[in-house]
Design a protein around this motif. Structure first.
Motif, mmCIF file in Angstrom:
data_model
loop_
_atom_site.group_PDB
_atom_site.id
_atom_site.type_symbol
_atom_site.label_atom_id
_atom_site.label_comp_id
_atom_site.label_asym_id
_atom_site.label_seq_id
_atom_site.Cartn_x
_atom_site.Cartn_y
_atom_site.Cartn_z
ATOM 1 N N ARG A 220 0.836 -1.206 0.000
ATOM 2 C CA ARG A 220 0.000 0.000 0.000
ATOM 3 C C ARG A 220 0.870 1.254 0.000
ATOM 4 O O ARG A 220 0.582 2.229 -0.700
ATOM 5 N N GLN A 221 1.962 1.229 0.779
ATOM 6 C CA GLN A 221 2.859 2.386 0.817
ATOM 7 C C GLN A 221 3.584 2.562 -0.521
ATOM 8 O O GLN A 221 3.773 3.686 -0.989
ATOM 9 N N PHE A 222 3.978 1.461 -1.145
ATOM 10 C CA PHE A 222 4.574 1.534 -2.473
ATOM 11 C C PHE A 222 3.564 2.106 -3.470
ATOM 12 O O PHE A 222 3.903 2.946 -4.304
ATOM 13 N N ALA A 223 2.319 1.645 -3.396
ATOM 14 C CA ALA A 223 1.284 2.118 -4.315
ATOM 15 C C ALA A 223 1.019 3.610 -4.114
ATOM 16 O O ALA A 223 0.748 4.329 -5.084
ATOM 17 N N THR A 224 1.112 4.088 -2.876
ATOM 18 C CA THR A 224 0.917 5.514 -2.601
ATOM 19 C C THR A 224 1.976 6.351 -3.300
ATOM 20 O O THR A 224 1.684 7.354 -3.943
ATOM 21 N N VAL A 225 3.243 5.916 -3.189
ATOM 22 C CA VAL A 225 4.340 6.638 -3.844
ATOM 23 C C VAL A 225 4.203 6.532 -5.358
ATOM 24 O O VAL A 225 4.394 7.517 -6.085
ATOM 25 N N ALA A 226 3.866 5.349 -5.868
ATOM 26 C CA ALA A 226 3.728 5.156 -7.312
ATOM 27 C C ALA A 226 2.604 6.012 -7.884
ATOM 28 O O ALA A 226 2.749 6.586 -8.966
ATOM 29 N N SER A 227 1.494 6.132 -7.173
ATOM 30 C CA SER A 227 0.392 6.946 -7.687
ATOM 31 C C SER A 227 0.739 8.430 -7.649
ATOM 32 O O SER A 227 0.349 9.185 -8.546
ATOM 33 N N ALA A 228 1.503 8.858 -6.634
ATOM 34 C CA ALA A 228 1.948 10.258 -6.585
ATOM 35 C C ALA A 228 2.891 10.550 -7.748
ATOM 36 O O ALA A 228 2.810 11.600 -8.384
ATOM 37 N N ALA A 229 3.795 9.613 -8.048
ATOM 38 C CA ALA A 229 4.713 9.790 -9.172
ATOM 39 C C ALA A 229 3.963 9.763 -10.503
ATOM 40 O O ALA A 229 4.269 10.526 -11.417
ATOM 41 N N GLN A 230 2.968 8.885 -10.626
ATOM 42 C CA GLN A 230 2.168 8.791 -11.848
ATOM 43 C C GLN A 230 1.409 10.086 -12.090
ATOM 44 O O GLN A 230 1.277 10.523 -13.232
ATOM 45 N N ALA A 231 0.930 10.703 -11.018
ATOM 46 C CA ALA A 231 0.211 11.969 -11.160
ATOM 47 C C ALA A 231 1.114 13.064 -11.719
ATOM 48 O O ALA A 231 0.639 13.990 -12.380
ATOM 49 N N LEU A 232 2.418 12.946 -11.486
ATOM 50 C CA LEU A 232 3.382 13.929 -11.988
ATOM 51 C C LEU A 232 4.110 13.444 -13.239
ATOM 52 O O LEU A 232 5.073 14.075 -13.674
ATOM 53 N N ASN A 233 3.675 12.309 -13.791
ATOM 54 C CA ASN A 233 4.270 11.720 -14.999
ATOM 55 C C ASN A 233 5.751 11.390 -14.788
ATOM 56 O O ASN A 233 6.588 11.696 -15.630
ATOM 57 N N LEU A 234 6.064 10.773 -13.655
ATOM 58 C CA LEU A 234 7.427 10.361 -13.327
ATOM 59 C C LEU A 234 7.514 8.839 -13.273
ATOM 60 O O LEU A 234 6.537 8.173 -12.923
ATOM 61 N N ARG A 235 8.692 8.305 -13.630
ATOM 62 C CA ARG A 235 8.934 6.871 -13.486
ATOM 63 C C ARG A 235 9.316 6.574 -12.046
ATOM 64 O O ARG A 235 9.882 7.402 -11.359
ATOM 65 N N VAL A 236 9.062 5.339 -11.595
ATOM 66 C CA VAL A 236 9.429 4.916 -10.246
ATOM 67 C C VAL A 236 10.405 3.752 -10.348
ATOM 68 O O VAL A 236 10.123 2.765 -11.026
ATOM 69 N N LEU A 237 11.547 3.884 -9.699
ATOM 70 C CA LEU A 237 12.522 2.795 -9.597
ATOM 71 C C LEU A 237 12.643 2.398 -8.131
ATOM 72 O O LEU A 237 12.644 3.258 -7.253
ATOM 73 N N MET A 238 12.737 1.122 -7.876
ATOM 74 C CA MET A 238 12.862 0.605 -6.520
ATOM 75 C C MET A 238 14.333 0.405 -6.196
ATOM 76 O O MET A 238 15.031 -0.310 -6.907
ATOM 77 N N ALA A 239 14.822 1.020 -5.132
ATOM 78 C CA ALA A 239 16.209 0.853 -4.713
ATOM 79 C C ALA A 239 16.358 -0.483 -3.992
ATOM 80 O O ALA A 239 15.529 -0.836 -3.146
ATOM 81 N N THR A 240 17.400 -1.233 -4.364
ATOM 82 C CA THR A 240 17.658 -2.517 -3.734
ATOM 83 C C THR A 240 19.152 -2.648 -3.477
ATOM 84 O O THR A 240 19.942 -1.826 -3.923
ATOM 85 N N GLU A 241 19.533 -3.683 -2.758
ATOM 86 C CA GLU A 241 20.931 -4.006 -2.539
ATOM 87 C C GLU A 241 21.218 -5.352 -3.191
ATOM 88 O O GLU A 241 20.374 -6.244 -3.184
#
Length: 132
Positions: free
Chosen positions: A109-130
């Motif tokens: 749900r928290q990931f979806a919140t960030v993704a929808s905020a980025a989508q509203a601004l027409n930005l891509r979302v990348l997930m940081a991993t190790e």
């Protein structure tokens, strides 16, 4: 005409190490300075570990989600309701990517919140991993 091939001086038995010391000191200073430019984010998250990762662009906005569900946009605390506005404020002109640094304990749900905020601004979302 006669040539004298006998050395008139004694061979040098000591070598000055001043030049080599200067080079070693310069190398030490170089490595100390360049190692301090590695970005260290102050928000503690445990990134998920994966086998491969995608390269990240130079200009990006970092959104961090901690285990307790707190949001941070480029290190500044953000509320869930104001997330889109704070990402818009942090956006630079050539920025096209949001890098999500989510703790392993964060929810979808928290990931979806960030993704929808980025989508509203027409930005891509990348997930940081190790890497493992």
């Amino acid at each position: 005409m006669s040539f004298d091939f006998e050395p008139s001086r004694a061979p040098v038995s000591s070598i000055s190490l001043a030049g080599m010391t200067d080079v070693v000191l310069l190398l030490l200073v170089f490595f100390l300075l360049t190692s301090s430019f590695v970005p260290q984010l102050g928000i503690e998250v445990t990134l998920p570990q994966v086998d491969a990762s995608a390269p990240v662009e130079q200009q990006y906005i970092t959104v961090s989600v901690t285990e307790d569900g707190s949001y941070f946009v480029d290190g500044t605390p953000a509320s869930e309701g104001q997330l889109t506005q704070q990402i818009r404020d942090a956006r630079r002109t050539e920025t096209t990517t949001v890098v999500l640094r989510a703790d392993e304990g964060a929810t979808i749900r928290q990931f979806a919140t960030v993704a929808s905020a980025a989508q509203a601004l027409n930005l891509r979302v990348l997930m940081a991993t190790e890497r493992r």
